[in-house]
Design a protein around this motif. Structure first.
Motif, PDB file in Angstrom:
ATOM      1  N   ASN A   1      33.203  35.748  26.386  1.00 16.07           N
ATOM      2  CA  ASN A   1      34.025  35.565  25.252  1.00 16.07           C
ATOM      3  C   ASN A   1      35.626  36.294  25.512  1.00 16.07           C
ATOM      4  O   ASN A   1      36.333  36.868  24.810  1.00 16.07           O
ATOM      5  N   SER A   2      35.974  36.187  26.934  1.00 14.39           N
ATOM      6  CA  SER A   2      37.272  36.697  27.303  1.00 14.39           C
ATOM      7  C   SER A   2      38.260  36.180  26.526  1.00 14.39           C
ATOM      8  O   SER A   2      39.461  36.872  26.494  1.00 14.39           O
ATOM      9  N   ARG A   3      38.404  34.917  26.153  1.00 12.25           N
ATOM     10  CA  ARG A   3      39.241  34.100  25.560  1.00 12.25           C
ATOM     11  C   ARG A   3      39.738  34.793  24.242  1.00 12.25           C
ATOM     12  O   ARG A   3      40.922  34.665  23.819  1.00 12.25           O
ATOM     13  N   ARG A   4      39.035  35.883  23.491  1.00 12.16           N
ATOM     14  CA  ARG A   4      39.487  36.298  22.176  1.00 12.16           C
ATOM     15  C   ARG A   4      40.385  37.455  22.430  1.00 12.16           C
ATOM     16  O   ARG A   4      40.839  38.027  21.251  1.00 12.16           O
ATOM     17  N   TYR A   5      40.498  37.978  23.548  1.00 11.00           N
ATOM     18  CA  TYR A   5      41.480  39.050  23.871  1.00 11.00           C
ATOM     19  C   TYR A   5      42.809  38.533  23.757  1.00 11.00           C
ATOM     20  O   TYR A   5      43.104  37.565  24.953  1.00 11.00           O
ATOM     21  N   PHE A   6      43.722  39.474  23.118  1.00 10.99           N
ATOM     22  CA  PHE A   6      45.141  39.025  23.241  1.00 10.99           C
ATOM     23  C   PHE A   6      45.802  39.701  24.436  1.00 10.99           C
ATOM     24  O   PHE A   6      45.054  40.621  25.264  1.00 10.99           O
ATOM     25  N   ARG A   7      47.032  39.343  24.703  1.00  8.20           N
ATOM     26  CA  ARG A   7      47.928  40.342  25.749  1.00  8.20           C
ATOM     27  C   ARG A   7      48.284  41.535  25.072  1.00  8.20           C
ATOM     28  O   ARG A   7      48.837  41.415  24.048  1.00  8.20           O
ATOM     29  N   TYR A   8      48.372  42.459  25.935  1.00  7.83           N
ATOM     30  CA  TYR A   8      48.805  43.812  25.797  1.00  7.83           C
ATOM     31  C   TYR A   8      49.972  44.111  26.591  1.00  7.83           C
ATOM     32  O   TYR A   8      49.605  44.013  28.013  1.00  7.83           O
ATOM     33  N   SER A   9      50.753  44.796  26.305  1.00  3.94           N
ATOM     34  CA  SER A   9      51.967  45.371  26.943  1.00  3.94           C
ATOM     35  C   SER A   9      51.471  46.819  27.264  1.00  3.94           C
ATOM     36  O   SER A   9      51.542  47.592  26.301  1.00  3.94           O
ATOM     37  N   ILE A  10      51.311  47.382  28.474  1.00  2.00           N
ATOM     38  CA  ILE A  10      50.725  48.683  28.679  1.00  2.00           C
ATOM     39  C   ILE A  10      51.592  49.404  29.846  1.00  2.00           C
ATOM     40  O   ILE A  10      52.157  48.438  30.866  1.00  2.00           O
ATOM     41  N   GLN A  11      51.553  50.498  30.160  1.00  2.00           N
ATOM     42  CA  GLN A  11      51.939  51.144  31.131  1.00  2.00           C
ATOM     43  C   GLN A  11      50.777  51.475  32.407  1.00  2.00           C
ATOM     44  O   GLN A  11      49.653  51.847  31.917  1.00  2.00           O
ATOM     45  N   CYS A  12      50.946  50.837  33.666  1.00  2.00           N
ATOM     46  CA  CYS A  12      49.660  50.746  34.193  1.00  2.00           C
ATOM     47  C   CYS A  12      50.091  50.896  35.847  1.00  2.00           C
ATOM     48  O   CYS A  12      50.965  50.401  36.138  1.00  2.00           O
ATOM     49  N   LYS A  13      49.128  51.356  36.560  1.00  2.00           N
ATOM     50  CA  LYS A  13      49.134  51.338  38.004  1.00  2.00           C
ATOM     51  C   LYS A  13      48.589  50.046  38.532  1.00  2.00           C
ATOM     52  O   LYS A  13      47.196  49.849  38.515  1.00  2.00           O
ATOM     53  N   TYR A  14      49.262  49.478  39.408  1.00  2.00           N
ATOM     54  CA  TYR A  14      48.556  48.055  39.897  1.00  2.00           C
ATOM     55  C   TYR A  14      49.181  47.869  40.994  1.00  2.00           C
ATOM     56  O   TYR A  14      50.384  48.167  41.470  1.00  2.00           O
ATOM     57  N   PHE A  15      48.584  47.020  41.740  1.00  2.00           N
ATOM     58  CA  PHE A  15      48.959  46.613  43.185  1.00  2.00           C
ATOM     59  C   PHE A  15      48.422  45.187  43.379  1.00  2.00           C
ATOM     60  O   PHE A  15      47.457  44.561  43.175  1.00  2.00           O
ATOM     61  N   VAL A  16      49.594  44.285  43.823  1.00  2.00           N
ATOM     62  CA  VAL A  16      49.198  42.630  44.023  1.00  2.00           C
ATOM     63  C   VAL A  16      49.535  42.376  45.540  1.00  2.00           C
ATOM     64  O   VAL A  16      50.386  42.654  45.966  1.00  2.00           O
ATOM     65  N   SER A  17      48.496  42.020  46.158  1.00  2.00           N
ATOM     66  CA  SER A  17      48.582  41.545  47.426  1.00  2.00           C
ATOM     67  C   SER A  17      48.467  39.954  47.712  1.00  2.00           C
ATOM     68  O   SER A  17      47.150  39.408  47.495  1.00  2.00           O
ATOM     69  N   PRO A  18      49.462  39.290  47.812  1.00  2.38           N
ATOM     70  CA  PRO A  18      49.180  37.873  48.166  1.00  2.38           C
ATOM     71  C   PRO A  18      48.636  37.415  49.421  1.00  2.38           C
ATOM     72  O   PRO A  18      48.433  38.574  50.482  1.00  2.38           O
ATOM     73  N   GLU A  19      47.807  36.466  49.693  1.00  2.00           N
ATOM     74  CA  GLU A  19      47.053  35.950  50.664  1.00  2.00           C
ATOM     75  C   GLU A  19      48.075  35.520  51.793  1.00  2.00           C
ATOM     76  O   GLU A  19      49.123  34.960  51.297  1.00  2.00           O
ATOM     77  N   LEU A  20      48.075  36.173  52.749  1.00  2.00           N
ATOM     78  CA  LEU A  20      48.901  35.718  54.069  1.00  2.00           C
ATOM     79  C   LEU A  20      47.918  35.474  55.267  1.00  2.00           C
ATOM     80  O   LEU A  20      47.484  36.529  55.779  1.00  2.00           O
ATOM     81  N   LEU A  21      48.365  34.583  56.076  1.00  2.00           N
ATOM     82  CA  LEU A  21      47.624  34.476  57.326  1.00  2.00           C
ATOM     83  C   LEU A  21      48.571  35.507  58.374  1.00  2.00           C
ATOM     84  O   LEU A  21      49.657  35.461  58.513  1.00  2.00           O
ATOM     85  N   GLU A  22      47.721  36.020  59.092  1.00  2.00           N
ATOM     86  CA  GLU A  22      48.403  37.107  60.077  1.00  2.00           C
ATOM     87  C   GLU A  22      49.229  36.316  61.236  1.00  2.00           C
ATOM     88  O   GLU A  22      50.281  37.100  61.451  1.00  2.00           O
ATOM     89  N   SER A  23      48.771  35.258  61.611  1.00  2.00           N
ATOM     90  CA  SER A  23      49.474  34.493  62.720  1.00  2.00           C
ATOM     91  C   SER A  23      50.972  33.943  62.128  1.00  2.00           C
ATOM     92  O   SER A  23      51.404  33.565  62.861  1.00  2.00           O
ATOM     93  N   SER A  24      51.158  33.993  60.948  1.00  2.00           N
ATOM     94  CA  SER A  24      52.338  33.421  60.384  1.00  2.00           C
ATOM     95  C   SER A  24      53.542  34.114  60.529  1.00  2.00           C
ATOM     96  O   SER A  24      54.735  33.681  60.362  1.00  2.00           O
ATOM     97  N   THR A  25      53.438  35.316  60.910  1.00  2.00           N
ATOM     98  CA  THR A  25      54.649  36.243  61.371  1.00  2.00           C
ATOM     99  C   THR A  25      54.620  36.708  62.474  1.00  2.00           C
ATOM    100  O   THR A  25      53.576  37.387  63.116  1.00  2.00           O
ATOM    101  N   ASP A  26      55.812  37.177  63.169  1.00  8.30           N
ATOM    102  CA  ASP A  26      55.860  37.893  64.265  1.00  8.30           C
ATOM    103  C   ASP A  26      55.436  39.428  64.127  1.00  8.30           C
ATOM    104  O   ASP A  26      54.696  39.939  65.107  1.00  8.30           O
TER     105      ASP A  26
END
Length: 320
Positions: free
Chosen positions: A8-33
């Motif tokens: 039932n996760s749809r019933r929860y609204f969005r909340y603006s909070i102060q939070c510690k977070y970290f976002v790591s995009p997927e990246l192929l190691e061979s794509s950079t020098d």
């Protein structure tokens, strides 16, 4: 909200909070020098700020009544050296190899030699000289740190000796020279120097963020709380960082009063766009097929937020 939810996760609204977070995009190691985590630290938000601050410096410079030719020489040299280092940061940001390039080796000593012309101010304008000398010393220190990172980083490792501090005058310097009320407002020279300081602070911010993210990636206790808009289906935030669109991402949340130290969710970056009015980037991430344990932890946290909000609403209604 996306359609990939459980229970039932749809019933929860969005909340603006102060939070510690970290976002790591997927990246192929061979794509950079050399090392790159896929986050764009040197993006349009930084470029627009640099252009704006350079314009401020030149505006104040042209308003000076004395020693304008001397300061024009100094500012021109500052801009030239600043632009060279910014070029290095842009390449470092993209994970491009720099150390073996001929132009990099040619510029090495010139950048560490400081700014041309400021020595002339030592006798005639000692306080101005001292402020510019402080900026020069910090610039040389930052340049050395960046060069060390460039020389020693590999494809899997970013070489960072320590957490870089923000490029700004210390409180003591500000108290001694800057915080002087009406004098600050009436002094084009002092405002020009402050704009140079802000220019360097904004220019070196991508390196600060890159180094800090690398060093703090596994240390959630040291993450900084930031504004976050969150629901059971995704999250959104604004930041100076830009993220690659339509890319999978590993999302880590350190939620207050959560049973888990870190809630880890699989997501997809569905939007990352520049907001000119705020000079920031807005990023939105949808959660895709979260594991039941992780989803329960997030839903439990959102349920507590919902309960607190309801109780506050009842209390407010009772006081009417």
């Amino acid at each position: 909200m996306n359609r990939f939810t459980q229970g039932n996760s749809r019933r929860y609204f969005r909340y603006s909070i102060q939070c510690k977070y970290f976002v790591s995009p997927e990246l192929l190691e061979s794509s950079t020098d050399i090392y790159s985590n896929g986050i764009d630290y040197f993006n349009r938000a930084t470029e627009d700020s640099i252009l704006h601050l350079k314009t401020q410096v030149m505006h104040k410079l042209h308003r000076l009544r004395a020693h304008q030719a001397t300061f024009l020489q100094i500012v021109t040299d500052i801009f030239d050296k600043f632009d060279v280092v910014m070029g290095y940061l842009q390449m470092l940001n993209r994970g491009q190899e720099i150390a073996s390039r001929k132009i990099y080796l040619q510029n090495h000593q010139a950048l560490l030699g400081g700014f041309k012309g400021i020595k002339k101010l030592e006798d005639d304008a000692p306080k101005t000289y001292e402020l510019l000398l402080k900026i020069e010393q910090k610039f040389v220190l930052y340049t050395q740190m960046i060069q060390e990172t460039i020389d020693n980083s590999t494809r899997t490792k970013l070489h960072v000796c320590d957490y870089p501090e923000a490029f700004r005058f210390t409180p003591e310097i500000r108290l001694q020279f800057v915080n002087r009320g009406e004098l600050l407002n009436s002094s084009d020279l002092l405002q020009m120097i402050l704009s140079i300081e802000q220019l360097f602070e904004k220019g070196f911010e991508p390196f600060n963020n890159l180094a800090t993210d690398y060093l703090l990636f596994q240390k959630h206790d040291s993450w900084i709380k930031r504004e976050l808009n969150i629901s059971a289906c995704g999250l959104a935030f604004t930041d100076s960082r830009a993220y690659p669109n339509l890319t999978r991402a590993d999302v880590k949340l350190s939620l207050d009063d959560s049973y888990a130290e870190v809630v880890r969710l699989d997501g997809k970056i569905v939007r990352s766009r520049y907001l000119p009015q705020q000079n920031l980037n807005q990023t939105a991430i949808d959660f895709y097929f979260p594991k039941s344990v992780e989803q329960k932890q997030l839903l439990g946290y959102l349920h507590r937020l919902e309960t607190i909000e309801s109780m506050q609403g009842w209390a407010h209604a009772g006081n009417q």
